[in-house]
Design a protein around this motif. Structure first.
Motif, PDB file in Angstrom:
ATOM      1  N   LEU A 169       1.006  -1.221  -0.312  1.00  0.00           N
ATOM      2  CA  LEU A 169       0.005   0.020   0.023  1.00  0.00           C
ATOM      3  C   LEU A 169       1.053   1.240   0.056  1.00  0.00           C
ATOM      4  O   LEU A 169       1.752   1.384   0.771  1.00  0.00           O
ATOM      5  N   VAL A 170       0.526   2.149  -0.804  1.00  0.00           N
ATOM      6  CA  VAL A 170       1.190   3.481  -0.786  1.00  0.00           C
ATOM      7  C   VAL A 170       0.312   4.436   0.142  1.00  0.00           C
ATOM      8  O   VAL A 170      -0.755   4.420   0.258  1.00  0.00           O
ATOM      9  N   ALA A 171       1.046   4.869   1.252  1.00  0.00           N
ATOM     10  CA  ALA A 171       0.634   5.775   2.372  1.00  0.00           C
ATOM     11  C   ALA A 171       0.697   7.274   1.866  1.00  0.00           C
ATOM     12  O   ALA A 171       2.173   7.623   1.618  1.00  0.00           O
ATOM     13  N   LYS A 172      -0.406   8.152   1.652  1.00  0.00           N
ATOM     14  CA  LYS A 172       0.087   9.484   1.475  1.00  0.00           C
ATOM     15  C   LYS A 172      -0.703  10.363   2.549  1.00  0.00           C
ATOM     16  O   LYS A 172      -1.654  10.109   3.081  1.00  0.00           O
ATOM     17  N   PRO A 173      -0.098  11.440   2.860  1.00  0.00           N
ATOM     18  CA  PRO A 173      -0.885  12.452   3.585  1.00  0.00           C
ATOM     19  C   PRO A 173      -2.090  12.805   3.441  1.00  0.00           C
ATOM     20  O   PRO A 173      -2.323  13.061   2.280  1.00  0.00           O
ATOM     21  N   LEU A 174      -3.319  12.897   4.298  1.00  0.00           N
ATOM     22  CA  LEU A 174      -4.584  13.239   3.475  1.00  0.00           C
ATOM     23  C   LEU A 174      -4.825  14.395   3.426  1.00  0.00           C
ATOM     24  O   LEU A 174      -5.056  14.751   2.232  1.00  0.00           O
ATOM     25  N   VAL A 175      -4.039  15.560   3.896  1.00  0.00           N
ATOM     26  CA  VAL A 175      -4.130  16.984   3.544  1.00  0.00           C
ATOM     27  C   VAL A 175      -2.932  17.437   2.674  1.00  0.00           C
ATOM     28  O   VAL A 175      -1.831  17.054   2.870  1.00  0.00           O
ATOM     29  N   VAL A 176      -3.505  18.208   1.667  1.00  0.00           N
ATOM     30  CA  VAL A 176      -2.404  18.674   0.887  1.00  0.00           C
ATOM     31  C   VAL A 176      -2.487  19.930   0.882  1.00  0.00           C
ATOM     32  O   VAL A 176      -3.389  20.783   0.708  1.00  0.00           O
ATOM     33  N   ASP A 177      -1.239  20.579   1.473  1.00  0.00           N
ATOM     34  CA  ASP A 177      -1.263  22.129   1.967  1.00  0.00           C
ATOM     35  C   ASP A 177      -0.176  22.831   1.173  1.00  0.00           C
ATOM     36  O   ASP A 177       0.157  24.010   1.393  1.00  0.00           O
ATOM     37  N   GLY A 178       0.530  22.152   0.090  1.00  0.00           N
ATOM     38  CA  GLY A 178       1.715  22.823  -0.564  1.00  0.00           C
ATOM     39  C   GLY A 178       3.119  22.779   0.089  1.00  0.00           C
ATOM     40  O   GLY A 178       3.895  23.025  -0.543  1.00  0.00           O
ATOM     41  N   SER A 180       6.226  20.444   1.500  1.00  0.00           N
ATOM     42  CA  SER A 180       6.822  19.235   1.165  1.00  0.00           C
ATOM     43  C   SER A 180       6.384  18.022   1.811  1.00  0.00           C
ATOM     44  O   SER A 180       6.282  16.898   1.261  1.00  0.00           O
ATOM     45  N   LYS A 181       5.981  18.297   3.096  1.00  0.00           N
ATOM     46  CA  LYS A 181       5.533  17.168   4.067  1.00  0.00           C
ATOM     47  C   LYS A 181       4.115  16.515   3.391  1.00  0.00           C
ATOM     48  O   LYS A 181       3.977  15.342   3.388  1.00  0.00           O
ATOM     49  N   SER A 182       3.435  17.291   2.948  1.00  0.00           N
ATOM     50  CA  SER A 182       2.198  16.995   2.066  1.00  0.00           C
ATOM     51  C   SER A 182       2.410  15.996   0.893  1.00  0.00           C
ATOM     52  O   SER A 182       1.614  15.416   0.285  1.00  0.00           O
ATOM     53  N   HIS A 183       3.742  16.004   0.403  1.00  0.00           N
ATOM     54  CA  HIS A 183       4.116  15.018  -0.709  1.00  0.00           C
ATOM     55  C   HIS A 183       5.081  13.903  -0.278  1.00  0.00           C
ATOM     56  O   HIS A 183       5.490  13.073  -1.042  1.00  0.00           O
ATOM     57  N   GLU A 184       5.045  13.521   0.890  1.00  0.00           N
ATOM     58  CA  GLU A 184       5.760  12.505   1.486  1.00  0.00           C
ATOM     59  C   GLU A 184       5.047  11.401   1.261  1.00  0.00           C
ATOM     60  O   GLU A 184       4.067  11.241   1.867  1.00  0.00           O
ATOM     61  N   LEU A 185       5.762  10.474   0.614  1.00  0.00           N
ATOM     62  CA  LEU A 185       5.135   9.062   0.443  1.00  0.00           C
ATOM     63  C   LEU A 185       5.652   7.794   1.071  1.00  0.00           C
ATOM     64  O   LEU A 185       7.119   7.755   1.132  1.00  0.00           O
ATOM     65  N   SER A 186       4.984   6.798   1.359  1.00  0.00           N
ATOM     66  CA  SER A 186       5.651   5.542   1.685  1.00  0.00           C
ATOM     67  C   SER A 186       5.001   4.330   1.297  1.00  0.00           C
ATOM     68  O   SER A 186       3.875   4.508   0.846  1.00  0.00           O
ATOM     69  N   LEU A 187       5.552   3.309   1.272  1.00  0.00           N
ATOM     70  CA  LEU A 187       5.147   1.910   0.761  1.00  0.00           C
ATOM     71  C   LEU A 187       5.350   1.137   1.634  1.00  0.00           C
ATOM     72  O   LEU A 187       6.349   0.671   2.397  1.00  0.00           O
ATOM     73  N   LEU A 248       9.547   6.876   0.318  1.00  0.00           N
ATOM     74  CA  LEU A 248       9.522   6.848  -1.143  1.00  0.00           C
ATOM     75  C   LEU A 248      10.533   8.158  -1.773  1.00  0.00           C
ATOM     76  O   LEU A 248      10.013   9.301  -1.230  1.00  0.00           O
ATOM     77  N   PRO A 249      11.036   8.160  -2.569  1.00  0.00           N
ATOM     78  CA  PRO A 249      11.885   9.357  -2.956  1.00  0.00           C
ATOM     79  C   PRO A 249      10.766  10.235  -3.810  1.00  0.00           C
ATOM     80  O   PRO A 249       9.870   9.285  -4.109  1.00  0.00           O
ATOM     81  N   ARG A 250      10.935  11.620  -4.054  1.00  0.00           N
ATOM     82  CA  ARG A 250       9.982  12.238  -4.717  1.00  0.00           C
ATOM     83  C   ARG A 250      10.207  11.841  -6.074  1.00  0.00           C
ATOM     84  O   ARG A 250      11.237  11.788  -6.840  1.00  0.00           O
TER      85      ARG A 250
END
Length: 317
Positions: A169-178, A180-187, A248-250
């Motif tokens: 599963l890919v984990a993504k932050p729920l909130v997108v606020d612009g 860098s943290k909001s674009h951090e992904l994990s597998l 995951l890397p950007r």
């Protein structure tokens, strides 16, 4: 003035809004268009990445004036503007912009704050896509199965099992606020490790896609698509020999361009333009946006099954 000129990309994918030429009432020949005044309210980071010298030069050639908006001054004291281009997320700014647009409906706002807010939450972001019926001769567009987790990390393994989601599963932050943290992904490779995650977040089933992502830029009625390198596929060996959660890397940024890479033709083939144009029309209408992009993948082993995994307002290239 409404936005009715051509919206185009130059060879480096820089966005330019070009006012249309006018005809002389005397002989019908083309004459110079009046200057189009675009006020912009952007973060320092966005100014640096967006207002490149080549874009500024091209804007001058097209008769476009780009004017910085001073957020410390009343908007009514600035301008006048034909278009306001913005990417400020504060509630104060959004209220200022909404009030201004009520007083000046003739000014085109790219885009209305009430429309943008749908993309600030990854649950509502993809909801509109799930309502679309885009199965056609050109392909099928859908979204990965996903689950929203608001709190209590210890409950995630049970929630995933009950939802029937398949690892990884890919984990993504729920909130997108612009940020860098909001674009951090994990597998996450195994259910036991899911309790290590930090809600609120969205869990999406990972779909193998040949390591290539399509970034679809939509500007008004214009659609432009480019290839980006993405995450590698996950096979059975990976699932059996990996445990835990991996940052995951950007991915999918301009530096990861795959447009000139030596790729398997079946993986590199772009989605059909009629499908992208129909998708653009449908999402413009549902989201009320005219300046956004879609991150799309093609399921490995299929020719025409696509998944939308993210939507971004006023994206970079």
């Amino acid at each position: 003035m409404r936005l009715h000129g051509e919206v185009s990309f130059d060879e480096d994918e820089e966005m330019v809004m070009a006012p249309p030429a006018l005809s002389s009432p005397l002989n019908g020949t083309a004459v110079a268009s009046p200057r189009l005044v675009v006020g912009y309210a952007l973060t320092k980071k966005k100014v640096k990445s967006f207002l490149q010298p080549k874009l500024l030069l091209l804007a001058r050639r097209k008769g476009i004036s780009l004017i910085s908006i001073d957020e410390t001054r009343p908007l009514t004291e600035q301008g006048p503007f034909d278009i306001i281009l913005h990417k400020i997320t504060s509630k104060e700014w959004q209220q200022v912009l909404e009030d201004y647009h009520e007083e000046h409906p003739e000014v085109t706002v790219l885009d209305p704050p009430n429309s943008i807010k749908h993309l600030n939450n990854r649950q509502s972001m993809l909801a509109e896509v799930s309502y679309l019926n885009l199965s056609s001769f050109y392909g099928e567009v859908c979204t990965p199965r996903q689950l929203v987790i608001m709190k209590d990390p210890s409950s995630i393994p049970t929630a995933v099992a009950m939802a029937g989601l398949t690892m990884p599963l890919v984990a993504k932050p729920l909130v997108v606020d612009g940020t860098s943290k909001s674009h951090e992904l994990s597998l996450a490779y195994d259910e036991a490790s899911l309790s290590m995650l930090d809600p609120p977040l969205v869990l999406q089933e990972f779909v193998n896609h040949g390591g290539i992502l399509f970034k679809v830029y939509i500007i008004g009625e214009t659609v432009q698509v480019v290839r980006r390198f993405s995450l590698p596929d996950v096979n059975t060996y990976d699932l059996l020999n990996n445990v835990g959660v991996y940052r995951l890397p950007r991915v999918s940024c301009a530096a990861a361009s795959a447009d000139h890479a030596d790729l398997d033709p079946h993986i590199a083939e772009l989605p059909p333009r009629p499908l992208l144009e129909k998708l653009g029309r449908e999402l413009r209408g549902r989201l009320g946006l005219r300046l956004f992009n879609i991150d799309m993948i093609r399921e490995l082993g299929t020719k025409d099954r696509y998944y939308i995994i993210d939507i971004n307002y006023f994206p970079g290239v």
